[in-house]
Motif scaffolding. Sequence first.
Motif, mmCIF file in Angstrom:
data_model
loop_
_atom_site.group_PDB
_atom_site.id
_atom_site.type_symbol
_atom_site.label_atom_id
_atom_site.label_comp_id
_atom_site.label_asym_id
_atom_site.label_seq_id
_atom_site.Cartn_x
_atom_site.Cartn_y
_atom_site.Cartn_z
ATOM 1 N N LEU A 1 0.842 -1.197 0.000
ATOM 2 C CA LEU A 1 0.000 0.000 0.000
ATOM 3 C C LEU A 1 0.877 1.247 0.000
ATOM 4 O O LEU A 1 2.075 1.169 0.305
ATOM 5 N N LEU B 1 -3.182 -0.576 8.765
ATOM 6 C CA LEU B 1 -2.858 0.743 8.231
ATOM 7 C C LEU B 1 -1.882 1.506 9.127
ATOM 8 O O LEU B 1 -1.725 1.205 10.309
ATOM 9 N N GLN C 1 -3.921 4.926 1.712
ATOM 10 C CA GLN C 1 -3.970 3.472 1.798
ATOM 11 C C GLN C 1 -5.403 2.965 1.641
ATOM 12 O O GLN C 1 -5.645 1.962 0.951
#
Length: 284
Positions: A147, A177, A188
């Motif tokens: 990501l 994340l 992301q």
Amino acid sequence: MLRRTLRRRRVLAMVGVMAAGAAGALGPVAGSAAAQDTDSDLVKIRVATYNIHHAAGPDDVLDVAHTAKVLSSMHADVIGLQEVDRHWGERSDFADQARELAERLDMYAVYGANLDLDPAEPGQERRQYGTAILSRSPITSWSNTYLPKFGNHEQRGLLVANLKVRGVAMRVANTHLQHNDNLEREAQAAAIVELLGSDPRRTLLTGDLNALPGTPEIATLTNVFADAWAEVGEGAGPTYPVENPVSRIDYVLGSRDLVFRHAEVVPTDASDHLPLFVDLLVRR
């Protein structure tokens, strides 16, 4: 010895990763509404998410058996795990934690290495850190996609597994994340939607999203996916920190064709987060 060998064969240890931006392509609760539904066209599935903190509690003492016991107690069909070590270092005895947990639980596993470092000594295994998906059903394919990452922040990824639960094809994604940059999380989240599609079907997204409900990054995801806790959870559902939970940052999200019936946060001190499981229905 034979049983242990059979369990080892079930573990699909994933090492490789896909480049950032690459194209990317889930046990009912007794007494719950899901358990009482008799519609033969509906399949009941339980999915869980857990940031295991490399199998160490808030005291930072390694205890894989404790983590495995918590995971087993949820009776989930599919589990998304975050902060999973693979030959990472002394803190986890250089173990392959996804493999070990899968063997203890008699489940299949895939692993997404978002950090992938040279071994401490030549000839040893590479040191990896990332996410994993455990499943009671065989995993037919998987991918791990990096990501967006800002500056020297930790690399994050989206691990996706395709599998069948009681004959129903499902896609399960798992992520963790960035913890200290909301703009990076927004990027992301947007990448996750791009990878999973703006109108997904039979898709689950689990993870430690490091963001509260209502933030822009969560809104990006809930514009596409339903938030299980918001739909069927009771109370605020905080999952962090384990000593005094005040923040709901761990999520199970699902495509709009899934029907959530029950969500529950499990009290435990096996990690610095609390695990969450969700019961849902999917039509055959």
